[in-house]
Scaffold this active site. Structure first.
Site, PDB file in Angstrom:
ATOM      1  CE  LYS A 146      -3.895   1.973   2.610  1.00 43.48           C
ATOM      2  NZ  LYS A 146      -4.836   1.773   3.729  1.00 43.48           N
ATOM      3  CB  SER A 176      -8.034   3.828   2.894  1.00 45.47           C
ATOM      4  OG  SER A 176      -7.270   3.193   3.884  1.00 45.47           O
ATOM      5  CB  SER A 195      -8.596   0.914   5.725  1.00 45.70           C
ATOM      6  OG  SER A 195      -9.365   2.089   5.867  1.00 45.70           O
TER       7      SER A 195
END
Lengths: 483, 95, 483
Positions: C76, C151, C175
């Site tokens: 990420k 997210s 998330s």
């Protein structure tokens, strides 16, 4: 209408740790810009703080030295504000639960009285970086080397009522932190910063007037001037019917005035909240006791020791022991010349005068403790008379030469040979017939005062080199012979 | 809690964020609805509840006072918007 | 090759079925060919990946390899990766090449996994749909114009589209778990403090945790083995010993007590989702588990508490983005204030600005007690609910999300709509407990996730419960249609 000044001081002492409060970067003074600002100090995304154990110990040392409450659980809070020297956009400080709570200390005033001043609290926080405004057109240059250096912010109760008291308090705190070895106390380098909160009110009034905070004062002399100036300024405004704005002011040493600090004009909402990247600091009683039991010698104890060990007066002991650097210097001088009283006289007299005239602190004295010690040794062994010694001191001050070579070069060696002195004495006596007759004619108890003339003539004839003690010892019997 | 545009302007100033005049109303509406949402909290009695700052019941670990970082100015300033003579440049700050 | 799990790939590498270079090359080619459909990567790092693959192959032939050596992983874009753009999905960091590696990245480097690139995400981790990214929305492989969740939307989409066998994500309010649920994947948010946050760009410091997103619980266990552990650079990192998460995967579930919070199964729950979850629970009973109704009475308060605490911490964490040391700076700033305001106005997207404003307000003068302090008090009540419940049961289960993947643009009109997505996941971050989501069926051909919540540091138990379910069912083996 009598006015009373109410003064409180906030002192920021930079703790003498090797590394920053939350990172392992060096805190050494004077490095090239941004060479001691690591990723954490620069607040790079993703970086996190880890707390320096030495900073904690130093804070607790201070707390125990002033007999303050120690916060067994203390918390770091974020003080949020935007300024280029504050890389995270917040300063990590302690608001709600500081490491040190209420304490107190005594200050000695010029009239000899002692006053107790309260310390509200002391807390740990991180220092900001530095801004350089002069180097670039329209831009400021930011150096973050200093960012993250640990500070102990020491807040006094508003117990002081004059600039003199404030200076005495500031000096006492300075003495304590330097004696503890937790701060080098170097005001010129910014490791000991004093902010003065000043307000005035009618004597006897209970309510406090609006106060101003004055910053950027980097010597004790300027603290005194700044506070005195601020008191006068406030009284003048109030007597004219005006109000005092609660504000932060910057002291200008050259103009000896304070002015409103533009960047602090708006009241800041710091939005304090506990820092979620740090956990509560919890310490046990054992930890505190161990620190308290191992504190280095504190100023008050050192003063007492000087009185007993060196047989000094209260006044001399106080003045020699207050500043740690001075105290160390003194003891080294005594160790060298082996005369505590002589050393005290010179350090508080001629030597202090030279430091003041040149606006130097003892750390920056061009004459080392060893040189001064050597000088005093030469006085003790009668090589030098007082006058000659003063000349040597001046020479040492500018030239960095050796005591003995200066004495030789300037021909300052006292004449101590009794025979030689006697020759001079007899010569002067025989040339000053008029004064000799006045001496003989005078009442015996009035004769002592007349010796001065002869002494002067003899010293002149010997070019100041005759040992005054020996001169007097020879002169009086020679004159008395003639009576 | 009733907010108005001037509150949004004040908060935006505190946070140093430029909000265009045309967007202020939208932000105001959004923030108001979020605050209405969180007002539900007020109905709960928390009189004797200790705030929970960290989920773990842990205390701060201490780091030894040893220098572990060396000079990395060149690398760390390689990402800076404006640097001269080793200093970060910003519009002049007037004290 | 692309449908293989990490465990299978690891086997293949060990037995020499293929090399790390081949494996990596295949993934890179596939990303190149396919990712324009999904937009799951922000930065692909082919040179770095091949370099790492070569080194991995050496270790594999030398027999010094680890289970994760040579395994390609997508990270990420919230983890700082040295020499590689690290954007946090924001224009503010579009030009930021990180000068250092996050601890999580270092740990993967230490076992010689291969880094394929940095995945797309909601800006600064604020969002539940990956529609808040400066780099554009991410498409869920399960539905052409559906969101993958957020997210960690890019991380989930990449694995679901078989553009990486596993990825790292972060979870502040759901998330990791919510995107895993929406993309038919397995994701675990470990206990707060289990994985280091150093180098993980902070959103809400007391809530953020990193974790893996994979196809299976076994894969997640393998990745967690690398990620977990104490980090001295993170003060909130836990010293608790790290288990081998793969060691107990196959423990029989007989006697496992599963708590079902009645608040998670309210009348509001989408009946289709409820059915899938109930089916999963029946399966657990078949495996020997016992179900028990419990209550988490303060569940509904998780949303207001979270939407004060997270924005408040974020508003402070994001203050460092000021155009001074790194990241975006506006053009031709007129003065300092202009620089701050335009830099931050331009650099941050709407949702981020919204949350900063809310957070700033919640901490501001006069509101701290009513908002931030109150939320922290509610937080303790929520934690207590879980702690009490976990005295009666071993794990807690329920739906991960109130509905399956929604359409892109469907919830962007009203932020509150979007916030409701996390209704089942938020409370866990407030309490700091570990939680997982695993596939448990589909509704209208869209995946549904089952959430499994455990006690502090009970990741082994969660992964075991997940793995046994995945041995008995095949929901997790299904791939997105058209892949």
């Amino acid at each position: 209408m009598q006015w009373e000044a109410v003064i409180g001081l906030e002192i920021h002492a930079q703790l003498a740790t090797k590394t920053k409060i939350f990172s392992g970067a060096s805190t050494a003074f004077g490095a090239e810009p941004n060479t001691q600002a690591c990723a954490i100090d620069l607040a790079l995304p993703g970086t996190l703080p880890v707390f320096n154990k030495e900073a904690l110990e130093m804070a607790v040392m201070f707390g125990t030295a002033i007999n303050a409450e120690i916060g067994k659980t203390s918390v770091f809070d974020r003080k949020n504000y935007f300024y280029p020297d504050s890389p995270k956009g917040y300063q990590t400080s302690q608001l709600f639960y500081p490491i040190v709570g209420l304490g107190q200390l005594d200050i000695a005033l010029d009239d000899g009285s002692i006053k107790t001043i309260g310390v509200t609290r002391a807390h740990l926080e991180e220092d900001a970086g530095k801004s350089l405004h002069e180097k670039f057109a329209n831009m400021s240059g930011i150096d973050l080397n200093r960012a993250g250096t640990p500070l102990l912010e020491i807040v006094s109760e508003p117990d002081m009522r004059s600039a003199e008291e404030a200076v005495a308090y500031a000096k006492k705190i300075h003495s304590i932190v330097t004696s503890l070895g937790i701060c080098d106390g170097n005001m010129a380098e910014g490791s000991f910063r004093v902010d003065c909160n000043v307000s005035v009110r009618h004597k006897g009034a209970e309510k406090l007037g609006n106060r101003t905070e004055s910053k950027n004062i980097n010597s004790f002399r300027f603290i005194e001037k700044a506070i005195k100036g601020e008191i006068i300024r406030q009284i003048e405004i109030l007597e004219d019917g005006g109000k005092i704005d609660q504000e932060t002011r910057l002291y200008d040493a050259e103009k000896d005035t304070t002015r409103t600090m533009r960047s602090k004009e708006e009241a800041n909402d710091y939005r304090y909240f506990p820092c979620p990247d740090l956990l509560p600091i919890v310490i046990e009683d054992d930890y505190i006791t161990a620190i308290r039991n191992n504190l280095p010698e504190l100023p008050d104890a050192r003063k007492q020791r000087f009185i007993t060990q060196y047989k000094l007066s209260e006044y001399d002991a106080l003045n020699l022991s207050a500043d740690k650097a001075q105290a160390n210097f003194y003891e080294a001088v005594v160790a060298q010349c082996k005369d505590a009283k002589l050393a005290a006289n010179w350090m508080l007299g001629e030597f202090a005068k030279m430091l003041n005239q040149n606006d130097l602190s003892i750390e920056h004295s061009p004459v080392s403790e060893h040189k001064l010690g050597q000088l005093l040794t030469r006085i003790k062994d009668n090589t030098l008379a007082t006058n000659g010694a003063k000349q040597v001191l001046e020479a040492l001050w500018s030239e960095e030469d050796e005591v003995d070579s200066i004495i030789a070069a300037k021909g300052l060696k006292q004449v101590t040979d009794t025979g030689a002195i006697e020759v001079i004495v007899r010569e002067v006596v025989s040339n000053c017939d008029k004064q000799v007759q006045q001496y003989i004619a005078a009442e015996p108890d009035k004769r002592g005062k007349m010796l001065g003339f002869f002494m002067g003539q003899i010293m002149k004839a010997s070019k100041g080199k005759a040992n005054p003690g020996q001169v007097q010892a020879l002169l009086v019997p020679i004159l008395d012979e003639l009576c | 809690m009733a907010l108005d545009k001037s509150d949004v302007d004040k908060i935006a100033h505190l946070a140093r964020i430029n909000i265009e005049e045309k967007d202020t109303q939208a932000y105001l509406d959004n923030i108001t609805s979020i605050l209405d949402l969180v007002d539900q909290m007020q109905a709960v009695d928390t009189a004797n509840v200790e705030p929970l700052a960290h989920p773990m019941d842990a205390i701060q670990r201490l780091r030894a006072d040893d220098i572990t970082e060396s000079n990395q100015r060149e690398l760390l300033q390689s990402v800076a918007p404006a640097v001269e003579e080793g200093l970060f440049l910003v519009p002049k700050v007037i004290d | 090759m692309f449908s293989k799990t990490i465990a299978q790939l690891s086997q293949g590498l060990q037995t020499g079925e293929f090399s790390a270079c081949e494996l990596t090359r295949n993934y890179l080619d596939r990303i190149s060919a396919q990712d324009s459909k999904f937009n799951s990567y922000i930065t692909v790092t082919p040179e770095l990946a091949m370099q790492q693959a070569k080194a991995a192959d050496k270790s594999i032939s030398a027999g010094t390899a680890n289970a994760m050596t040579g395994i390609p992983i997508a990270h990420k874009d919230i983890f700082c990766s040295k020499g590689v753009r690290t954007s946090a999905g924001s224009k503010m960091l579009d030009n930021f090449i990180s000068p250092y590696d996050a601890t999580v990245i270092e740990k993967f480097n230490a076992v010689q996994s291969v880094s394929l690139g940095k995945t797309n995400m909601d800006e600064f981790a604020m969002g539940s749909s990956n529609e808040n990214s400066y780099y554009g929305a991410v498409t869920n492989p399960w539905g052409e114009n559906r969101v993958p969740g957020g997210s960690s939307g890019g991380s989930a989409a990449a694995v679901a589209a078989q553009l990486a066998p596993g990825s790292t994500g972060t979870d502040t309010g759901g998330s990791i778990r919510q995107p895993a649920a929406l993309t038919n994947l397995t994701g675990i948010k470990p206990t707060y403090g289990r994985v280091s946050r150093f180098g993980m760009i902070a959103f809400a410091s007391s809530l953020d945790q990193a974790g893996p997103i994979t196809k299976t619980a076994e894969d997640a266990a393998m990745m967690l083995n690398v990620m977990a552990g104490f980090d001295p650079k993170d003060s909130t990192s836990s010293n608790t010993a790290v288990d081998d998460y793969t060691a107990t995967l196959n423990q029989p579930l007989k006697g496992l007590k599963i708590g079902l919070p009645k608040e998670f199964f309210s009348a509001d729950l989408n009946p289709d989702i409820a059915n899938r979850v109930q089916d999963a629970l029946k399966e657990y009973q078949t495996l020997g588990a016992e179900l028990k109704e419990i209550s988490l009475p303060n569940t509904a308060l998780a949303i207001p508490a979270y939407y004060i605490i997270a924005p408040a911490e974020a508003s402070s964490n994001l203050s460092r983005f000021d155009g001074v040391k790194f990241g975006h700076r506006c053009e031709n700033p007129v003065d300092l204030e202009d620089m701050y305001k335009r830099t931050r106005g331009e650099g941050f997207g709407t949702e981020v600005k919204r949350r900063i404003l809310v957070g700033t307000y919640a901490l501001s003068e006069g509101f701290y007690d009513a908002y931030y302090k109150k939320a922290q008090q509610i937080r303790r009540l929520i934690q207590q609910d879980f702690v009490n419940a976990l005295k009666e049961v071993d794990v807690i289960m329920g739906p991960t999300t109130p509905q399956p993947a929604f359409k892109i643009g469907e919830k962007t009109a009203d932020p509150i709509d979007m916030y409701m997505e996390d209704i089942y996941t938020l409370s866990l971050n407030l309490a700091g407990l570990p939680g997982m989501s695993i596939p448990c069926g589909q509704v209208d051909n869209l995946p549904v996730g089952l959430q499994i919540i455990g006690n502090y540091f009970a990741e082994q138990r969660l992964l075991n419960a997940a793995h046994m379910f995945q041995q008995a069912t095949d929901w997790h083996t299904q791939t997105a249609p058209g892949l």
